[in-house]
Design an enzyme around this catalytic site. Structure first.
Site, PDB file in Angstrom:
ATOM      1  N   ASP A  74       5.996 -11.159  -7.775  1.00  0.00           N
ATOM      2  CA  ASP A  74       5.564 -10.315  -6.664  1.00  0.00           C
ATOM      3  C   ASP A  74       5.260 -11.235  -5.483  1.00  0.00           C
ATOM      4  OD1 ASP A  74       4.230  -8.783  -4.838  1.00  0.00           O
ATOM      5  OD2 ASP A  74       2.943  -7.761  -6.294  1.00  0.00           O
ATOM      6  N   LYS A 113       5.408  -6.676   3.430  1.00  0.00           N
ATOM      7  CA  LYS A 113       4.499  -7.296   4.393  1.00  0.00           C
ATOM      8  C   LYS A 113       5.256  -8.002   5.528  1.00  0.00           C
ATOM      9  CE  LYS A 113       0.363  -7.306   1.657  1.00  0.00           C
ATOM     10  NZ  LYS A 113      -0.537  -6.387   2.298  1.00  0.00           N
ATOM     11  N   TYR A 157      -9.782   1.971   1.487  1.00  0.00           N
ATOM     12  CA  TYR A 157     -10.795   1.133   0.852  1.00  0.00           C
ATOM     13  C   TYR A 157     -12.173   1.313   1.487  1.00  0.00           C
ATOM     14  CZ  TYR A 157      -6.455  -1.175  -0.504  1.00  0.00           C
ATOM     15  OH  TYR A 157      -5.187  -1.438  -0.967  1.00  0.00           O
ATOM     16  N   TYR A 174      -3.131  -8.756  -8.348  1.00  0.00           N
ATOM     17  CA  TYR A 174      -3.167  -7.461  -7.643  1.00  0.00           C
ATOM     18  C   TYR A 174      -1.731  -7.117  -7.254  1.00  0.00           C
ATOM     19  CZ  TYR A 174      -3.659  -3.984  -4.017  1.00  0.00           C
ATOM     20  OH  TYR A 174      -3.524  -2.836  -3.283  1.00  0.00           O
TER      21      TYR A 174
HETATM   22  C1  PLP Z   1       0.922  -9.145  -4.013  1.00  0.00           C
HETATM   23  C2  PLP Z   1       0.877  -7.727  -3.541  1.00  0.00           C
HETATM   24  N1  PLP Z   1       1.629  -6.799  -4.150  1.00  0.00           N
HETATM   25  C3  PLP Z   1       1.651  -5.513  -3.743  1.00  0.00           C
HETATM   26  C4  PLP Z   1       0.869  -5.097  -2.688  1.00  0.00           C
HETATM   27  C5  PLP Z   1       0.892  -3.657  -2.251  1.00  0.00           C
HETATM   28  O1  PLP Z   1       1.540  -3.542  -1.037  1.00  0.00           O
HETATM   29  P1  PLP Z   1       1.330  -2.225  -0.134  1.00  0.00           P
HETATM   30  O2  PLP Z   1      -0.070  -2.274   0.352  1.00  0.00           O
HETATM   31  O3  PLP Z   1       2.345  -2.371   0.957  1.00  0.00           O
HETATM   32  O4  PLP Z   1       1.595  -1.054  -1.007  1.00  0.00           O
HETATM   33  C6  PLP Z   1       0.069  -6.029  -2.020  1.00  0.00           C
HETATM   34  C7  PLP Z   1      -0.798  -5.616  -0.916  1.00  0.00           C
HETATM   35  O5  PLP Z   1      -1.721  -6.281  -0.523  1.00  0.00           O
HETATM   36  C8  PLP Z   1       0.070  -7.374  -2.464  1.00  0.00           C
HETATM   37  O6  PLP Z   1      -0.690  -8.312  -1.879  1.00  0.00           O
END
Ligand code: PLP
Length: 426
Positions: A241, A270, A19, A147
């Site tokens: 998610d 995470k 980023y 996201y």
């Molecule tokens: C809700 C959500 N889904 C998916 C992702 C993507 O995860 P990664 O960065 O481990 O690919 C993130 C990352 O911030 C997220 O916050």
């Protein structure tokens, strides 16, 4: 301070950072080590970490229980492929996740990053439809402000407007991105889309209760219940998610518990491994798994990341779950929430602040605008804290083990820098 270790100068021109416009982003900080809620820089400065390494390090860094588990696993077997082979750390973890998650979310498919977990969830939904004899279900409904990651499928369900992926408009698979139901006038937006396109929808995907990287926006359980009803009404699978919200961040182990909604598929990552090693999981309910269960090999889920079920990462995740059992994490989250609500409240009356909100261990100060993000981030470093504002958002998502005085340093830095105002206007 200008001192930089040799590896910094020798290597910096060979990495491509996330980023970042590499030309203008400024120099990244050189980190020597981490401990608890602190990041120790190579020049000796110590920063209190306000965002727990992109929300992963829920027990702080270098927790001795996780470290010992990883060391033990390292001595036995760091990794073995998961194709045709299984091992204790992965099977124990799968069983523990199945027990922890609500309802019959009990089939765990491991991967190594959140984006890939989302890709797998989407593939499960698409193939489940094919396996059920409904191949026309090729589209997803996702929500504004959402996201879900940086890979192609995950980008396609991320809100393109003002987000990170708006450049790729014509290239990504086209999905239906609608307003989150808010029980004033937006319910009809989702209902309308379902009426129009219902039979083509494979799945609906949403971050329950908190949309993280899209702006730390909060919504309520009623919105999630309504999305579930709409998914059921049109025969689409519901994907939650919980890559950000999972593992205590919103005040319960999983956000879906507060909504009383069991999704058909859930994605986790995470904090799953306590911030130690990359690990993700896509967990399906029994009825979803059953659509793949067949004598027909074509109905198998054709997916298998090389490092799937990595033994070290699973050992870290098992140790992380031990800590959720043995230490009062959810109470700590509640305490952090109360403290942030008190200590960020003075921001409400400061110029340029449009909202202050707290949910679980997430504290947000939303600004009218932030003039110079890089300068604002640097200002926080001058204050001895690591906070990474984005868009119009300054937020905290610290480790759950942060001490009250460390948290106060974070909130005081935000109040001070916002009051000062200079960086916001720049
Ligand atoms: C809700 C959500 N889904 C998916 C992702 C993507 O995860 P990664 O960065 O481990 O690919 C993130 C990352 O911030 C997220 O916050």
């Amino acid at each position: 301070m200008d001192w930089k270790p040799n590896w910094y100068a020798a290597g910096l021109d060979h990495v491509w950072l996330p980023y970042a416009q590499m030309k203008t982003a400024g120099s990244p900080l050189a980190v020597a080590r981490t401990e608890g809620c602190r990041i120790v820089l190579a020049d000796g400065r110590e920063l209190i970490d306000g965002i727990a390494s992109w929300w992963t390090a829920c027990h702080g860094y270098n927790h001795p229980h996780i470290r010992a588990a990883v060391e033990r696993q390292l001595a036995t077997m760091p990794h073995v492929m998961f194709g045709g082979l299984v091992h204790e750390p992965a099977l124990t973890l799968a069983q523990r996740l199945a027990k922890l998650l609500p309802g019959d979310l009990d089939r765990v498919f491991f991967s190594e990053s959140g984006s890939v977990a989302v890709e797998i969830a989407m593939k499960m939904a698409l193939q489940s439809a094919i396996n059920r004899g409904e191949p026309e279900r090729t589209t997803f409904i996702a929500f504004k402000g959402g996201y879900h990651g940086d890979t192609t499928g995950a980008m396609s369900v991320t809100d393109p407007d003002g987000g990170m992926h708006d450049l790729f408009g014509g290239v990504l698979p086209e999905q239906l991105i609608v307003d989150l139901p808010d029980f004033r006038d937006n319910i009809s937006a989702l209902e309308f889309v379902v009426q129009e396109h219902g039979e083509h929808i494979a799945g609906m995907i949403v971050e329950p209760l908190v949309q993280g990287a899209g702006g730390m926006r909060f919504h309520d359980a009623a919105a999630l219940k309504h999305i579930q009803e709409m998914a059921q009404a049109c025969g689409a699978l519901l994907i939650f998610d919980e890559i950000f919200t999972g593992f205590g961040r919103t005040g319960t182990m999983f956000a879906c518990e507060q909504a009383g909604v069991v999704p058909d598929i859930i994605t986790l990552s995470k904090a799953l491994s306590g911030g130690t090693l990359p690990l993700a999981a896509t967990v399906a309910r029994k009825h979803v798994f059953d659509t793949f269960w067949s004598d027909d090999s074509k109905k198998a889920l054709m997916h298998g990341p090389t490092y799937m079920g990595n033994a070290l990462a699973c050992a870290a995740a098992n140790a992380s779950l031990d800590l959720f059992q043995s230490e009062p994490r959810l109470k700590q989250v509640a305490d952090i929430g109360r403290q942030m609500a008190d200590e960020l409240a003075p921001c409400r009356s400061l110029t340029g602040v449009t909202d202050v909100r707290v949910k679980g261990a997430i504290g947000v100060v939303e600004m009218e605008r932030i003039g110079n993000l890089a300068a604002l981030r640097a200002r926080f470093v001058e204050e001895g804290v690591f906070i990474r504002p984005f868009g119009r958002i300054i937020y905290l998502a610290p480790s759950f083990t942060i001490a009250p005085d460390e948290l106060s340093r974070l909130t005081a830095a935000i109040v001070k820098v916002v009051r000062d105002g200079a960086v916001m206007r720049a």
